[in-house]
Design an enzyme around this catalytic site. Structure first.
Site, mmCIF file in Angstrom:
data_model
loop_
_atom_site.group_PDB
_atom_site.id
_atom_site.type_symbol
_atom_site.label_atom_id
_atom_site.label_comp_id
_atom_site.label_asym_id
_atom_site.label_seq_id
_atom_site.Cartn_x
_atom_site.Cartn_y
_atom_site.Cartn_z
ATOM 1 C CB CYS A 119 -2.234 -1.957 1.105
ATOM 2 S SG CYS A 119 -4.025 -1.851 1.309
ATOM 3 C CD GLN A 135 -7.814 -7.647 -0.149
ATOM 4 O OE1 GLN A 135 -8.077 -6.513 0.220
ATOM 5 N NE2 GLN A 135 -8.116 -8.096 -1.357
ATOM 6 N NE ARG A 195 -23.868 2.372 3.895
ATOM 7 C CZ ARG A 195 -22.863 1.688 3.331
ATOM 8 N NH1 ARG A 195 -21.608 2.076 3.545
ATOM 9 N NH2 ARG A 195 -23.109 0.650 2.562
ATOM 10 C CG HIS A 201 -10.823 -0.208 -3.311
ATOM 11 N ND1 HIS A 201 -10.030 0.234 -4.355
ATOM 12 C CD2 HIS A 201 -10.137 -1.242 -2.730
ATOM 13 C CE1 HIS A 201 -8.928 -0.491 -4.399
ATOM 14 N NE2 HIS A 201 -8.976 -1.395 -3.425
ATOM 15 C CB SER A 220 -12.468 -0.393 0.622
ATOM 16 O OG SER A 220 -12.072 -1.727 0.364
ATOM 17 C CB CYS A 270 -5.723 -2.471 -4.569
ATOM 18 S SG CYS A 270 -6.842 -3.724 -3.903
ATOM 19 N N GLY A 297 -2.315 -6.385 -3.330
ATOM 20 C CA GLY A 297 -2.134 -7.817 -3.179
ATOM 21 C C GLY A 297 -0.685 -8.229 -3.398
#
Length: 385
Positions: free
Chosen positions: A371, A159, A214, A341, A240, A89, A373
């Site tokens: 954060c 995750q 939203r 994301h 996300s 990420c 992986g």
């Protein structure tokens, strides 16, 4: 001392899954921001010495060194090379680090950093599954490694499990996470309505604004969602969004600024990356932030704005608890829970927003972390000029 300056930063609106950008080839998404970057910066594209883009799941239309493909698809000079980075990420934040390091070292003067991801077209971990399934593997890149098993056993690398572990360890309730998620949507909607993103956005066709926020969500709606893991507290509302998009920045040395008549908007004040438990996976921003501030000789009191990726609400809430940061300085225009994301593009997307918000508010220092992986986290501190 050498400096690495941010000259320009742009991004596409973030498209939601199967939304307005879902059918756009990733090379064309990347090309779109690269063309805009060069036009807005006023730099000579032929003077760019490298293009460093982040991208995950580099298969199909994202394969074949997508950084190089994006540059060529933009109609930009063939003599300029490109390289694709995968730090999960944090891939495009790492692209900024590599570009800045090249400039700081004096080996290059003008470098593009950015990222691209079409998650609608290439779902997350698609490349891992495609590689593992024909071999009868079930645990992706870790399966079959004796060294990994000796060190970490057969614990799942997931995750959602990591996010649940964080919530339990830091005493974060589902209600806490839903309230945080609602705040993310409200801040994002406010930012859109006030035009805070307009200067950084490069509309793509009919997609002129971020599709994720939203307006009609609320705590009652969130409370009705089923947890992702049975018995858990993490729901889609606290996670996300799957997204599509691209982002890019131009970094320059003092010499490039002078020779090309460029106007720096910020400088890279600090960059670092740290690792932590790869099973819990998502907590590395906590020690990475402490490390970065110590190395930079700063405290959070010196930081005017923070962007920390909202991979899950529990990630940011645990970081806030550990660091004691002021929530009113953190993700002031919403985060990935509301805005999405797009994996490989998120790093430079966040930094682009951070830069523009520092300019809007008159802040001096901005800190970004996320954060990643493998239990990793990049930290970048930029100084507005």
């Amino acid at each position: 001392m050498a400096e690495a300056y941010i000259v320009e930063a742009v991004r596409t609106p973030v498209g939601r899954r199967n939304g307005g950008l879902s059918a756009v080839h990733p090379a064309d998404l990347g090309a779109h921001v690269l063309k805009a970057l060069m036009v807005r910066s006023g730099a000579d594209p032929a003077a760019v010495e490298d293009v460093v883009l982040g991208c995950l799941d580099t298969v199909g239309p994202q394969a074949g060194d997508i950084a190089r493909t994006c540059w060529l698809a933009a109609g930009l000079p063939e003599e300029v090379p490109g390289v694709t980075v995968d730090r999960q990420c944090g891939s495009s934040q790492q692209a900024v680090h590599f570009a800045a390091q090249a400039v700081l070292s004096g080996t290059q003067d003008l470098v593009v950093a950015g990222g691209v991801q079409n998650m609608s077209m290439i779902p997350i971990a698609f490349a891992t599954r495609q590689a593992a399934e024909p071999l009868g593997l079930t645990q992706g890149p870790f399966a079959g490694s004796q060294g990994w098993r000796a060190r970490y056993g057969d614990r799942p690398v997931n995750q959602f499990a990591g996010a649940e572990t964080i919530a339990a360890k830091w005493g974060i309730s589902r209600r806490d996470m839903e309230e945080f998620a609602l705040r993310s949507h409200r801040r994002a909607v406010r930012a859109i309505d006030e035009g805070r993103f307009e200067r950084e956005l490069v509309p793509y066709g009919d997609v002129t604004t971020d599709e994720g926020p939203r307006r009609d969500t609320g705590l009652e709606k969130m409370a009705g969602l089923k947890p992702v893991i049975d018995g858990g507290s993490i729901t889609a509302a606290c996670s996300s969004q799957v997204s599509d998009g691209a982002s890019a920045m131009l970094l320059a040395s003092e010499r490039a600024v002078r020779e090309h008549g460029l106007t720096p908007r910020a400088r890279i004040h600090h960059l670092s990356v740290r690792g932590e438990d790869p099973i819990r996976m998502l907590t590395a921003p906590i020690p990475a932030t402490a490390y970065a501030l110590k190395k930079a000789g700063m405290t959070l009191d010196d930081i005017d704005l923070v962007e920390i990726n909202e991979a899950f609400a529990s990630v940011v809430l645990a970081w806030l608890k550990e660091t004691g940061a002021d929530p009113e300085k953190v993700n002031v225009n919403g985060g990935a829970i509301a805005l999405g994301h797009p994996l490989g593009a998120t790093g430079t997307k966040l930094m682009t927003t951070l830069l523009h918000e520092l300019e809007r508010t008159g802040g001096r220092y901005g800190l970004q972390t996320m954060c990643e992986g493998g239990g990793q986290a990049n930290v970048t501190i930029i100084e507005r000029l």
